[in-house]
Design a protein around this motif. Structure first.
Motif, PDB file in Angstrom:
ATOM      1  N   HIS A  89      -4.182   2.673  -6.459  1.00 61.03           N
ATOM      2  CA  HIS A  89      -4.282   1.603  -7.468  1.00 61.03           C
ATOM      3  C   HIS A  89      -3.226   1.726  -8.562  1.00 61.03           C
ATOM      4  CE1 HIS A  89      -6.614   4.703  -9.567  1.00 61.03           C
ATOM      5  NE2 HIS A  89      -6.461   4.015 -10.683  1.00 61.03           N
ATOM      6  N   ASP A  90      -2.804   2.958  -8.859  1.00 58.03           N
ATOM      7  CA  ASP A  90      -1.815   3.143  -9.929  1.00 58.03           C
ATOM      8  C   ASP A  90      -0.420   3.447  -9.379  1.00 58.03           C
ATOM      9  OD1 ASP A  90      -3.323   2.557 -12.143  1.00 58.03           O
ATOM     10  OD2 ASP A  90      -4.075   4.606 -12.379  1.00 58.03           O
ATOM     11  N   HIS A 100       1.997  -2.304 -14.214  1.00 55.55           N
ATOM     12  CA  HIS A 100       1.806  -1.466 -13.020  1.00 55.55           C
ATOM     13  C   HIS A 100       0.920  -2.077 -11.926  1.00 55.55           C
ATOM     14  CE1 HIS A 100      -1.830   0.135 -15.047  1.00 55.55           C
ATOM     15  NE2 HIS A 100      -2.235   0.425 -13.817  1.00 55.55           N
ATOM     16  N   ASP A 151     -12.381   3.613 -12.275  1.00 56.64           N
ATOM     17  CA  ASP A 151     -11.107   3.920 -12.927  1.00 56.64           C
ATOM     18  C   ASP A 151     -11.331   4.265 -14.409  1.00 56.64           C
ATOM     19  OD1 ASP A 151      -8.347   4.063 -13.288  1.00 56.64           O
ATOM     20  OD2 ASP A 151      -8.150   1.912 -13.685  1.00 56.64           O
ATOM     21  N   HIS A 170      -7.205  -4.663 -10.755  1.00 59.35           N
ATOM     22  CA  HIS A 170      -8.057  -3.544 -11.210  1.00 59.35           C
ATOM     23  C   HIS A 170      -8.130  -3.382 -12.725  1.00 59.35           C
ATOM     24  CE1 HIS A 170      -4.421  -0.859 -11.261  1.00 59.35           C
ATOM     25  NE2 HIS A 170      -5.122  -0.120 -12.106  1.00 59.35           N
ATOM     26  N   HIS A 171      -7.265  -4.081 -13.496  1.00 57.80           N
ATOM     27  CA  HIS A 171      -7.370  -4.029 -14.959  1.00 57.80           C
ATOM     28  C   HIS A 171      -7.874  -5.332 -15.560  1.00 57.80           C
ATOM     29  CE1 HIS A 171      -6.003  -0.055 -16.012  1.00 57.80           C
ATOM     30  NE2 HIS A 171      -5.062  -0.143 -15.083  1.00 57.80           N
TER      31      HIS A 171
HETATM   32 FE   LIG Z   1      -4.294   1.285 -13.563  1.00 58.14          FE
END
Ligand SMILES: [Fe+2]
Ligand SMILES: [Fe+2]
Length: 338
Positions: free
Chosen positions: A198-199, A227, A280, A251-252
């Motif tokens: 994910h990152d 990102h 996360d 995801h953010h």
């Molecule tokens: Fe992230």
């Protein structure tokens, strides 16, 4: 290796015509096959459940149970066995549609000459060999993919050790949570891959920002916020990961719509991205950074509770809290070992 050589097969025969079956067995054994015969279906089906056979040879016109009914039962628990249906005359054979529906691969019209049957069995063996080859190729491919994923994770780790460790913990948390939620197999595996990477977009963030140990300026924070887009771009080139990159991309996002990169809200955010977001954040709160001490699990859970309905999905957040409380030893182990 001579490919024309007939390799032996394990064959189960069901036929109520005992004389025919005796002759058939002798012929098949002469060709090196292992043969087991049954005159009634029930014990034959029991045997098929207990032991693995390559080929099922079944007579169509039998009383009281016809061959196609037997095949129907067999197909409920065995999709792999190669089935040859036999009949005394082709006019008495079931239609092509029925044969296809039941996944019967071949039809044999009984006669005193067995050449045709031997050929059909040889075809069946080749078919089984091809299926086995494809299966082992798929396994190999999966092995390569896992290897490739490990290399990719190490690549992130070479640049940013924290992201590598964080990704490992988030993957374990996401795996535990998705199983707790009883998601289906594909969702569990998609989420696992998305969590691991994910990152990965942080690979595209300049080191002086990514590795900065003091507070980020607003401009620097804007760059960090790209990102998820970079991660999704990296994965969007791959067809096999097409279901994965939306999970990374969102995801953010926040449940109330104040997240990034798009600001979508509520159930517009894909379910797996909402799940990943909780795992996360939980890890980010508990883990220690150069600029902050790690918080306790209890504190992190209280933050998840506080964020339910604003940052996090209000239905998922309490479920995550119960998952952690019910598996507290395992969750503590994740933070002490990874
Ligand atoms: Fe992230
Ligand atoms: Fe993260």
């Amino acid at each position: 290796m001579n490919n024309d050589k007939l390799v032996s097969a394990k064959i189960l025969v069901i036929d109520d015509d005992v004389n025919m079956m005796d002759v058939l067995s002798v012929v098949l054994r002469r060709y090196g096959h292992y043969v087991k015969t049954f005159t009634e279906p029930l014990s034959a089906i029991e045997e098929l459940k207990k032991n693995k056979y390559d080929i099922l040879l079944v007579n169509y016109l039998m009383t009281p149970v016809k061959g196609d009914k037997i095949v129907e039962t067999v197909r409920e628990f065995n999709k792999e066995i190669y089935i040859i249906l036999m009949s005394i005359h082709k006019d008495l054979a079931p239609s092509i549609e029925v044969m296809q529906q039941l996944d019967i691969q071949a039809y044999y019209e009984k006669s005193n000459r067995f050449d045709n049957l031997i050929m059909l069995i040889q075809g069946g063996i080749k078919y089984i060999e091809q299926i086995n080859k494809i299966k082992s190729m798929n396994l190999q491919l999966e092995h390569y993919l896992v290897d490739f994923a490990k290399i990719l994770l190490q690549t992130v780790g070479a640049k940013d050790h924290y992201t590598e460790e964080h990704s490992r913990r988030v993957t374990l948390l996401a795996d535990a949570f998705s199983k707790y939620l009883k998601l289906d197999k594909k969702q569990i595996s998609d989420l696992q891959i998305a969590a691991a990477f994910h990152d990965i977009g942080k690979i595209g963030i300049p080191d002086n920002i990514l590795l900065k140990t003091t507070r980020l300026t607003d401009d620097e924070y804007q760059i960090i916020k790209t990102h998820p887009v970079i991660a999704a771009n990296i994965f969007s080139v791959s067809d096999i990961y097409k279901d994965i990159y939306p999970i990374m991309y969102y995801h953010h996002e926040r449940y109330d719509g104040n997240g990034y990169p798009t600001g979508i809200k509520g159930k517009q955010i894909p379910l797996l991205a909402r799940i990943l977001s909780i795992c996360d954040s939980f890890d980010a709160i508990v883990s220690k950074r150069t600029y902050k001490e790690g918080a306790t699990i209890e504190f992190a859970l209280s933050e998840i509770e506080k964020g339910a309905g604003t940052q996090f999905d209000p239905e998922l957040a309490p479920k995550f809290i119960s998952m952690v409380n019910n598996n507290i030893e395992y969750i503590e182990k994740i933070f002490s070992e990874y």
